[in-house]
Enzyme design. Structure first.
Site, mmCIF file in Angstrom:
data_model
loop_
_atom_site.group_PDB
_atom_site.id
_atom_site.type_symbol
_atom_site.label_atom_id
_atom_site.label_comp_id
_atom_site.label_asym_id
_atom_site.label_seq_id
_atom_site.Cartn_x
_atom_site.Cartn_y
_atom_site.Cartn_z
ATOM 1 N N GLY A 211 38.110 39.659 30.676
ATOM 2 C CA GLY A 211 37.191 38.983 29.759
ATOM 3 C C GLY A 211 37.614 37.537 29.580
ATOM 4 O O GLY A 211 38.367 36.995 30.395
ATOM 5 N N ASP A 213 38.556 34.137 26.632
ATOM 6 C CA ASP A 213 39.578 33.812 25.645
ATOM 7 C C ASP A 213 39.414 34.637 24.368
ATOM 8 O O ASP A 213 40.398 34.995 23.714
ATOM 9 C CB ASP A 213 39.532 32.311 25.309
ATOM 10 C CG ASP A 213 39.873 31.457 26.534
ATOM 11 O OD1 ASP A 213 40.586 31.956 27.421
ATOM 12 O OD2 ASP A 213 39.403 30.314 26.596
ATOM 13 N N THR A 257 35.090 30.383 28.967
ATOM 14 C CA THR A 257 35.972 29.214 29.071
ATOM 15 C C THR A 257 37.192 29.526 29.936
ATOM 16 O O THR A 257 37.599 28.707 30.761
ATOM 17 C CB THR A 257 36.439 28.762 27.661
ATOM 18 O OG1 THR A 257 35.317 28.708 26.793
ATOM 19 C CG2 THR A 257 37.096 27.408 27.713
HETATM 20 C C1 LIG Z 1 30.147 14.982 27.311
HETATM 21 C C2 LIG Z 1 31.233 15.660 28.082
HETATM 22 C C3 LIG Z 1 32.136 16.393 27.162
HETATM 23 C C4 LIG Z 1 33.186 17.129 27.891
HETATM 24 C C5 LIG Z 1 34.240 17.618 26.947
HETATM 25 C C6 LIG Z 1 35.057 18.619 27.603
HETATM 26 C C7 LIG Z 1 36.235 19.023 26.775
HETATM 27 C C8 LIG Z 1 36.516 20.452 27.012
HETATM 28 C C9 LIG Z 1 37.768 20.910 26.365
HETATM 29 C C10 LIG Z 1 37.702 22.390 26.273
HETATM 30 C C11 LIG Z 1 38.877 22.984 25.632
HETATM 31 C C12 LIG Z 1 38.689 24.451 25.567
HETATM 32 C C13 LIG Z 1 39.721 25.127 24.782
HETATM 33 C C14 LIG Z 1 39.436 26.611 24.743
HETATM 34 C C15 LIG Z 1 38.693 27.169 23.846
HETATM 35 C C16 LIG Z 1 38.354 28.640 23.886
HETATM 36 O O1 LIG Z 1 39.294 29.356 23.157
HETATM 37 C C17 LIG Z 1 36.982 28.863 23.255
HETATM 38 C C18 LIG Z 1 36.562 30.336 23.414
HETATM 39 O O2 LIG Z 1 36.423 30.670 24.764
HETATM 40 P P1 LIG Z 1 35.589 31.939 25.289
HETATM 41 O O3 LIG Z 1 36.083 33.137 24.575
HETATM 42 O O4 LIG Z 1 35.874 32.011 26.754
HETATM 43 O O5 LIG Z 1 34.165 31.706 24.988
HETATM 44 N N1 LIG Z 1 36.009 28.015 23.912
HETATM 45 C C19 LIG Z 1 35.400 27.008 23.290
HETATM 46 O O6 LIG Z 1 35.580 26.791 22.132
HETATM 47 C C20 LIG Z 1 34.453 26.164 24.139
HETATM 48 C C21 LIG Z 1 34.620 24.706 23.896
HETATM 49 C C22 LIG Z 1 33.704 23.944 24.834
HETATM 50 C C23 LIG Z 1 33.366 22.620 24.284
HETATM 51 C C24 LIG Z 1 32.401 21.844 25.142
HETATM 52 N N1 LIG Z 2 31.728 45.845 24.062
HETATM 53 C C1 LIG Z 2 31.604 44.727 23.356
HETATM 54 N N2 LIG Z 2 30.423 44.419 22.761
HETATM 55 C C2 LIG Z 2 30.280 43.247 22.091
HETATM 56 N N3 LIG Z 2 31.258 42.329 21.924
HETATM 57 C C3 LIG Z 2 32.441 42.590 22.504
HETATM 58 C C4 LIG Z 2 32.675 43.789 23.242
HETATM 59 N N4 LIG Z 2 33.956 43.769 23.702
HETATM 60 C C5 LIG Z 2 34.497 42.601 23.256
HETATM 61 N N5 LIG Z 2 33.608 41.899 22.534
HETATM 62 C C6 LIG Z 2 33.752 40.571 21.899
HETATM 63 O O1 LIG Z 2 33.097 39.615 22.703
HETATM 64 C C7 LIG Z 2 33.592 38.324 22.371
HETATM 65 C C8 LIG Z 2 33.555 37.392 23.544
HETATM 66 O O2 LIG Z 2 34.297 37.924 24.568
HETATM 67 P P1 LIG Z 2 34.898 37.109 25.775
HETATM 68 O O3 LIG Z 2 35.342 38.135 26.758
HETATM 69 O O4 LIG Z 2 35.907 36.164 25.300
HETATM 70 O O5 LIG Z 2 33.645 36.357 26.396
HETATM 71 P P2 LIG Z 2 33.196 34.810 26.302
HETATM 72 O O6 LIG Z 2 34.247 34.036 27.006
HETATM 73 O O7 LIG Z 2 31.887 34.774 27.025
HETATM 74 O O8 LIG Z 2 33.097 34.429 24.870
HETATM 75 C C9 LIG Z 2 34.992 38.542 21.868
HETATM 76 O O9 LIG Z 2 35.087 37.973 20.598
HETATM 77 C C10 LIG Z 2 35.161 40.046 21.805
HETATM 78 O O10 LIG Z 2 35.707 40.430 20.551
#
Ligand SMILES: CCCCCCCCCCCCC/C=C/[C@@H](O)[C@H](COP(=O)(O)O)NC(=O)CCCCC
Ligand SMILES: Nc1ncnc2c1ncn2[C@@H]1O[C@H](COP(=O)(O)OP(=O)(O)O)[C@@H](O)[C@H]1O
Ligand SMILES: [Ca+2]
Length: 561
Positions: A211, A213, A257
């Site tokens: 999955g 973050d 991400t």
């Molecule tokens: C106009 C151009 C702007 C470009 C800016 C790019 C900067 C990106 C830095 C991203 C740092 C990401 C740090 C990680 C964060 C993750 O924990 C969090 C959750 O991820 P996920 O569970 O996979 O969805 N992601 C974010 O908060 C996304 C930030 C993206 C911001 C554009």
């Molecule tokens: N079976 C599920 N149904 C719905 N949400 C879930 C399930 N399993 C995990 N999650 C939640 O989904 C969210 C996003 O998961 P993640 O794998 O980080 O995907 P993304 O990077 O697209 O945000 C997490 O906060 C997690 O708690």
């Protein structure tokens, strides 16, 4: 004490075997498997000269990067159909017996692949001797996991988690004789709750997270809470040292991400991550604990961001159906809204021996800074008792208007930003980099953001400050309204004064927001006022940090403004 030179590796087996119809000298010692073509004399047949004299290159595979060895089934033409089919070695027509070694091969961009070499022997006894000798060496690698607990979020990223695991990862685990218990989650927090209360962790050598973050965050919450609970540590007590988790965690990237995977391995590639798990890599990692007053809120390992990244996350949660693209849409929308927030940041700076956020000493595999004795990185009891600037001046206090307040326990490199939010942050040094982006023009903020995507220094702006810290606190200016509910319920002139003050400062957006939210590894925190402390090397991953050449050499999508 003088360092003793390492003894040469012990020779275990050496034979002339054939590889791609050429005779090779094949050697196994305690460190490497190697094969090298043997020079052959030119043979004259029907007037033609065969048998090149050129000495072909030697191949070396470190034993610790061998995935498996198997006796090979030879391909022979089937007598009745004339088609080629697999037949067991024992019934092969010729006296050719072979074994196949699978091993790690490095390709571009920090990606690993599973490569194979098949070596032919003239008799089966020799073949079995080779298989056994290599297996014996592999069995000495006790750091390798044998039994893993796998959690798959089927809805992470583009919803490909299950397919990625089944098609790309499970075959590698099976080849490496790793057995697994697989749980496909059915709801958010399923993995966390299972780890916290149900899972029989003694059975496993590690946990695998398929999955993004957010899913990884679930796994560490389950594991850390379970470890503290088993050791009688109260997570609400922010001063109490936490007990490190013994199980390693592997990340198979299948999220939006994938920053934790990217920043610890150098790529977000499921096969690469699976191979790091197979070889039993170990990378310690810092974790931030976050409290509100005396209550534990959450842990964070990547981004803890207030203002810009908090607002991006809040907006993007409503667009989850878009998948990873939600962050781009919400990013642009949040950038255009150009909100700033007022508050006070106080922090405890790290010692100088762990470097500074602008020193360009990037954290790489075997990083010297992360290997410093951990005593240097822990908060001593004396320092814990120091509060704000009153005593010793250890804590620093900064008040102001901020577009973004970000804390990064590690670089936060990810495909969107290959060098990350703080390119010189370390994975396991016991510190976080605290980045303060003060109120500035939209154009300046855009320049700052774009620098995350190119080689320019995103901290080289007068409105950006960055500090390496071990603890910090944030208090929004309107602290008594920390709960938005309290604010809405307040009647009379106080409330009016509050709103008018905010609106005057935001003439363009007519917003009335006093607070942003904290984005904690992709989860929104329920409070704006928080206390944060970095716990050095609290968890371990099946990773080794980023190897070889820097990601900076890759071409970037945007050029500097
Ligand atoms: C106009 C151009 C702007 C470009 C800016 C790019 C900067 C990106 C830095 C991203 C740092 C990401 C740090 C990680 C964060 C993750 O924990 C969090 C959750 O991820 P996920 O569970 O996979 O969805 N992601 C974010 O908060 C996304 C930030 C993206 C911001 C554009
Ligand atoms: N079976 C599920 N149904 C719905 N949400 C879930 C399930 N399993 C995990 N999650 C939640 O989904 C969210 C996003 O998961 P993640 O794998 O980080 O995907 P993304 O990077 O697209 O945000 C997490 O906060 C997690 O708690
Ligand atoms: Ca760190």
């Amino acid at each position: 004490m003088e360092k003793q030179p390492k003894p040469p590796p012990l020779l275990l087996l050496s034979s002339q075997l054939s590889f791609q119809n050429r005779v090779c000298e094949v050697t196994l010692n305690s460190a490497f498997l190697s094969w090298k073509e043997v020079e052959t004399r030119p043979k004259r047949t029907s007037g033609n000269i065969y048998g090149p004299l050129k000495a072909a290159g030697s191949h070396y595979v470190p034993v610790c990067e061998i995935i498996s060895v198997q006796e090979t089934e030879e391909d022979c033409p089937s007598t009745d159909t004339g088609k080629w089919q697999k037949v067991p070695q024992s019934v092969a027509e010729s006296n050719q017996h072979a074994f196949t070694v699978s091993y790690v091969e490095r390709t571009q961009k920090h990606r690993w692949r599973c490569s194979e070499v098949t070596l032919h022997c003239t008799d089966r006894t020799l073949c079995l001797q080779w298989v056994q000798a290599i297996r014996e060496q592999l069995s000495l690698l006790t750091i390798r996991p044998k039994h893993l607990l796998v959690y798959i979020n089927p809805y992470g990223g583009k919803h490909h988690g299950k397919r990625i695991y089944e098609q790309k990862v499970a075959p590698i685990f099976s080849r490496a004789s790793i057995s697994t218990d697989v749980i496909v989650t059915e709801r958010a927090n399923h993995a966390r709750d299972h780890l916290k209360t149900e899972a029989d962790l003694k059975k496993y050598d590690g946990v695998v997270c398929v999955g993004g973050d957010g899913m990884f965050s679930e796994i560490i919450h389950g594991l850390i809470s379970r470890t503290q609970c088993d050791s009688g540590v109260d997570q609400d007590c922010s001063d109490e040292p936490l007990i490190p988790c013994s199980l390693r965690i592997g990340i198979i990237p299948a999220g939006s991400t994938d920053c934790i995977c990217y920043a610890t391995v150098g790529s977000n590639d499921p096969v690469t991550s699976a191979l790091h798990i197979v070889v039993g890599d170990s990378q310690p990692m810092d974790v931030c604990s976050i409290h509100h007053n005396k209550t534990f809120l959450r842990y964070s390992v990547s981004l803890l961001g207030y203002g810009f990244y908090g607002d991006v996350l809040t907006d993007s949660e409503r667009k989850r159906w878009m998948g990873p693209a939600r962050y781009d849409i919400s990013g642009v929308k949040t950038f255009l809204s150009h909100r700033y927030y007022e508050g006070t940041i106080s922090f405890l700076p790290a010692d100088e021996n762990v470097g500074t956020p602008r020193d360009k000493l990037q954290c790489r595999s075997g990083c010297d800074i992360c290997r410093l004795p951990s005593a240097d990185k822990q908060v001593s009891k004396d320092e814990e008792s120091v509060s704000d600037t009153e005593t010793k001046g250890v804590w620093k206090v900064i008040r102001g208007k901020f577009l973004a307040i970000n804390a990064a326990c590690m670089s936060c490199a990810c495909p969107r930003s290959p060098k990350g939010l703080s390119p010189s942050a370390h994975l396991a040094d016991g510190t976080a980099d605290l980045i303060l982006v003060r109120k500035c023009s939209r154009f300046d903020f855009l320049r700052h953001l774009l620098r995350h995507t190119n080689k320019d220094d995103q901290f080289d702006h007068p409105f950006v400050e960055v500090y390496r810290v071990r603890q910090f606190r944030f208090t929004p200016r309107y602290e008594d309204t920390d709960s938005e509910l309290d604010l809405r319920e307040t009647e009379g002139s106080g409330r009016k004064r509050f709103f008018s003050q905010i609106c005057r400062e935001h003439p363009a957006c007519s917003c009335s927001l006093a607070h942003s939210s904290w984005n904690c590894d992709g989860e929104i925190l329920p409070h704006a006022a928080i206390q944060v402390r970095v716990h050095c090397q609290l968890i371990k991953l099946f990773a080794r940090g980023i190897e070889e050449q820097s990601v900076f050499e890759e071409p970037y999508a945007f050029s500097a403004i």
